[in-house]
Design an enzyme around this catalytic site. Structure first.
Site, mmCIF file in Angstrom:
data_model
loop_
_atom_site.group_PDB
_atom_site.id
_atom_site.type_symbol
_atom_site.label_atom_id
_atom_site.label_comp_id
_atom_site.label_asym_id
_atom_site.label_seq_id
_atom_site.Cartn_x
_atom_site.Cartn_y
_atom_site.Cartn_z
ATOM 1 N N GLU A 77 -15.657 24.504 7.407
ATOM 2 C CA GLU A 77 -16.452 25.363 8.290
ATOM 3 C C GLU A 77 -16.097 25.161 9.760
ATOM 4 O O GLU A 77 -16.028 26.117 10.521
ATOM 5 C CB GLU A 77 -17.948 25.095 8.072
ATOM 6 C CG GLU A 77 -18.448 25.594 6.718
ATOM 7 C CD GLU A 77 -19.898 25.213 6.461
ATOM 8 O OE1 GLU A 77 -20.526 24.578 7.329
ATOM 9 O OE2 GLU A 77 -20.391 25.564 5.370
ATOM 10 N N MET B 233 -12.954 26.987 10.353
ATOM 11 C CA MET B 233 -13.204 28.435 10.402
ATOM 12 C C MET B 233 -13.884 28.819 11.715
ATOM 13 O O MET B 233 -13.579 29.858 12.292
ATOM 14 C CB MET B 233 -14.082 28.870 9.229
ATOM 15 C CG MET B 233 -13.389 28.870 7.885
ATOM 16 S SD MET B 233 -14.262 29.887 6.657
ATOM 17 C CE MET B 233 -15.793 28.989 6.437
ATOM 18 N N HIS B 234 -14.815 27.969 12.183
ATOM 19 C CA HIS B 234 -15.523 28.289 13.423
ATOM 20 C C HIS B 234 -14.592 28.292 14.627
ATOM 21 O O HIS B 234 -14.698 29.140 15.499
ATOM 22 C CB HIS B 234 -16.691 27.317 13.643
ATOM 23 C CG HIS B 234 -17.922 27.729 12.896
ATOM 24 N ND1 HIS B 234 -19.085 27.011 12.928
ATOM 25 C CD2 HIS B 234 -18.148 28.789 12.095
ATOM 26 C CE1 HIS B 234 -19.993 27.626 12.178
ATOM 27 N NE2 HIS B 234 -19.440 28.693 11.655
ATOM 28 N N ARG B 235 -13.684 27.312 14.644
ATOM 29 C CA ARG B 235 -12.724 27.300 15.751
ATOM 30 C C ARG B 235 -11.965 28.616 15.799
ATOM 31 O O ARG B 235 -11.681 29.161 16.860
ATOM 32 C CB ARG B 235 -11.712 26.178 15.566
ATOM 33 C CG ARG B 235 -12.204 24.847 16.102
ATOM 34 C CD ARG B 235 -11.272 23.747 15.674
ATOM 35 N NE ARG B 235 -12.004 22.498 15.545
ATOM 36 C CZ ARG B 235 -11.775 21.436 16.299
ATOM 37 N NH1 ARG B 235 -10.845 21.467 17.213
ATOM 38 N NH2 ARG B 235 -12.483 20.356 16.140
#
Lengths: 249, 81
Positions: free
Chosen positions: A226, A229-231
Site C-alpha cells: 500500500e 501504491m500510495h507513493r
C-alpha cells in the site's frame, strides 16, 4: 473543548472507547488521532482492561481521512499519522470489539477491521471508498478487508468503492459476527464483552497474543504494497485534482 | 427524457444514499448539503444518477452546481432528448 475521544473503564474490566467528534463526524483530524492514540496509551499502560468496546457516534462510526492529509500525501509528505491507528489497534494486547452502529468509510472502516470481533448495523453503510476519491486503499485495507468479508466481496468493495448497507452485507455471508438493527449493536457488544470479562485476564492476554499474530502479519504485508501504491497514486497530478474537486469544504 | 424524470432519478439516488429521507421531503431548490450529504454521498448520488441516465459529465463541470435543480439542468444538457 469537547473531547473527540471518550474513554471509560468499568470495574469489570470492560473498557469503552467512543469516537465522539460529532462536529468533524469522526474523521482523522490531527486532534482526533492524537486523542485516540493517547487513549490507547492509557488503556495499555494504566487501565489494562480485559476487553475494549470500540464504538462511535450513532450515525458515524468513523469517517476516515481528512482532506488535508490527502493533499499532504499528494505533495509528497510520506509521514501520515493516520497510519499509526491501524498499527496501534492490531497491536493492542487485549481483545477489541468494534460496535459499528454508524457508517464506516475508508480508513474508518479499517479501524473496524483491526478489531477482533465486529458488529455492524443493518441500516448503516460500510465502504472501502478510497478509489472513489481517486487513490488506492491504505491503512491495511488490502489484506484486512478480505479477512472480514471474504476476498471476492472485498475486491468488489475496493474496486467499485461502493458503500454497502449492513443489510446487504448480511445477505452475502461475510465473516462479520453480527449485523443487527442499529439500536441493538451496542447492547450486543456489551453482552460479548461481559462474557469475555469473566475470563482470566492473563489467559485473555495470552490468547490475544496468539490470535492477533495473523493480523499483525497481514498489516505488515499490506503496508509494504500500500505504501508503494500510495507513493505512485498520490504522485499522479489528477489525484490531487480529484481530491480538491470532490471534497466539500 | 424530461427534466422531471431526471429529477426523479436524482431524488431516488439521494434517498438511497442518505438516511431518514423520503422522496417527497426533497426540494430541488435545495442543495444535497442541506440534507446532510457529505462529499462521498454527493459523489455517489451524482455517479449513480449519471450511470442510470447513461451520461458522463466531467467533474470540473459539476464543481459550481448550487442545488438539485441546477444539477438536473446540467444533466439535461447531456441526455438524449
Amino acid at each position: 473543548m469537547k473531547r473527540k475521544i471518550c474513554l471509560s473503564v468499568q470495574d469489570t474490566g470492560i473498557a469503552r472507547l467512543k469516537m465522539n467528534d460529532s462536529e468533524g463526524k469522526n474523521i482523522f483530524t490531527k486532534e482526533f488521532i492524537n486523542e485516540f492514540v493517547h487513549a490507547l496509551d492509557e488503556l495499555e499502560n494504566i487501565y489494562k482492561p480485559k476487553v475494549l468496546i470500540l464504538h462511535g457516534l450513532d450515525d458515524v462510526f468513523c469517517g476516515g481521512a481528512e482532506k488535508e492529509t490527502l493533499i499532504d500525501l499528494c505533495d509528497g509528505k510520506i509521514v501520515v499519522i493516520d497510519l499509526i491507528l491501524s498499527e496501534r489497534l492490531v497491536n493492542l494486547p487485549f481483545p477489541v470489539i468494534a460496535a459499528m452502529e454508524g457508517h464506516a468509510m475508508g480508513g474508518g472502516l479499517v479501524v473496524g477491521l483491526c478489531c477482533d470481533i465486529v458488529i455492524a448495523a443493518r441500516e448503516s453503510r460500510y465502504g472501502s471508498v478510497f478509489m472513489s476519491m481517486g487513490f488506492t486503499p491504505g491503512m491495511g485495507c488490502t489484506t484486512l478487508l478480505s479477512e472480514l468479508v471474504g476476498p471476492y466481496i472485498a475486491n468488489e468493495m475496493m474496486f467499485t468503492g461502493r458503500r454497502f448497507r449492513g443489510s446487504e452485507l448480511a445477505g452475502k455471508g461475510t465473516h462479520i459476527n453480527y449485523i443487527l438493527p442499529k439500536s441493538e449493536v451496542l447492547q450486543k457488544a456489551g453482552d460479548l464483552a461481559l462474557q469475555i470479562s469473566e475470563k482470566n485476564v492473563k489467559s485473555l492476554y495470552l490468547l490475544k497474543y496468539t490470535l492477533g499474530a495473523k493480523k499483525k502479519k497481514l498489516l505488515i504485508d499490506a503496508r509494504l504494497q500500500e505504501d508503494l501504491m500510495h507513493r505512485i497514486t498520490f504522485a499522479f497530478p489528477e489525484t490531487k485534482k480529484t481530491i480538491n474537486e470532490l471534497y466539500v469544504e | 427524457m424530461t427534466k422531471e424524470r431526471v429529477i426523479e432519478v436524482i431524488k431516488n439516488n439521494i434517498i438511497e444514499n442518505l438516511d431518514d429521507l423520503e422522496v417527497d421531503d426533497i426540494d430541488p431548490q435545495k442543495s444535497m448539503k442541506d440534507y446532510g450529504a457529505n462529499s462521498l454521498d454527493m459523489i455517489e448520488v451524482v455517479s449513480c444518477s449519471m450511470r442510470e441516465l447513461k451520461i458522463k459529465i466531467p467533474r470540473s463541470e459539476l464543481a459550481d452546481i448550487a442545488n438539485i435543480d441546477h444539477l438536473a439542468d446540467k444533466f439535461m444538457d447531456y441526455v438524449d432528448k
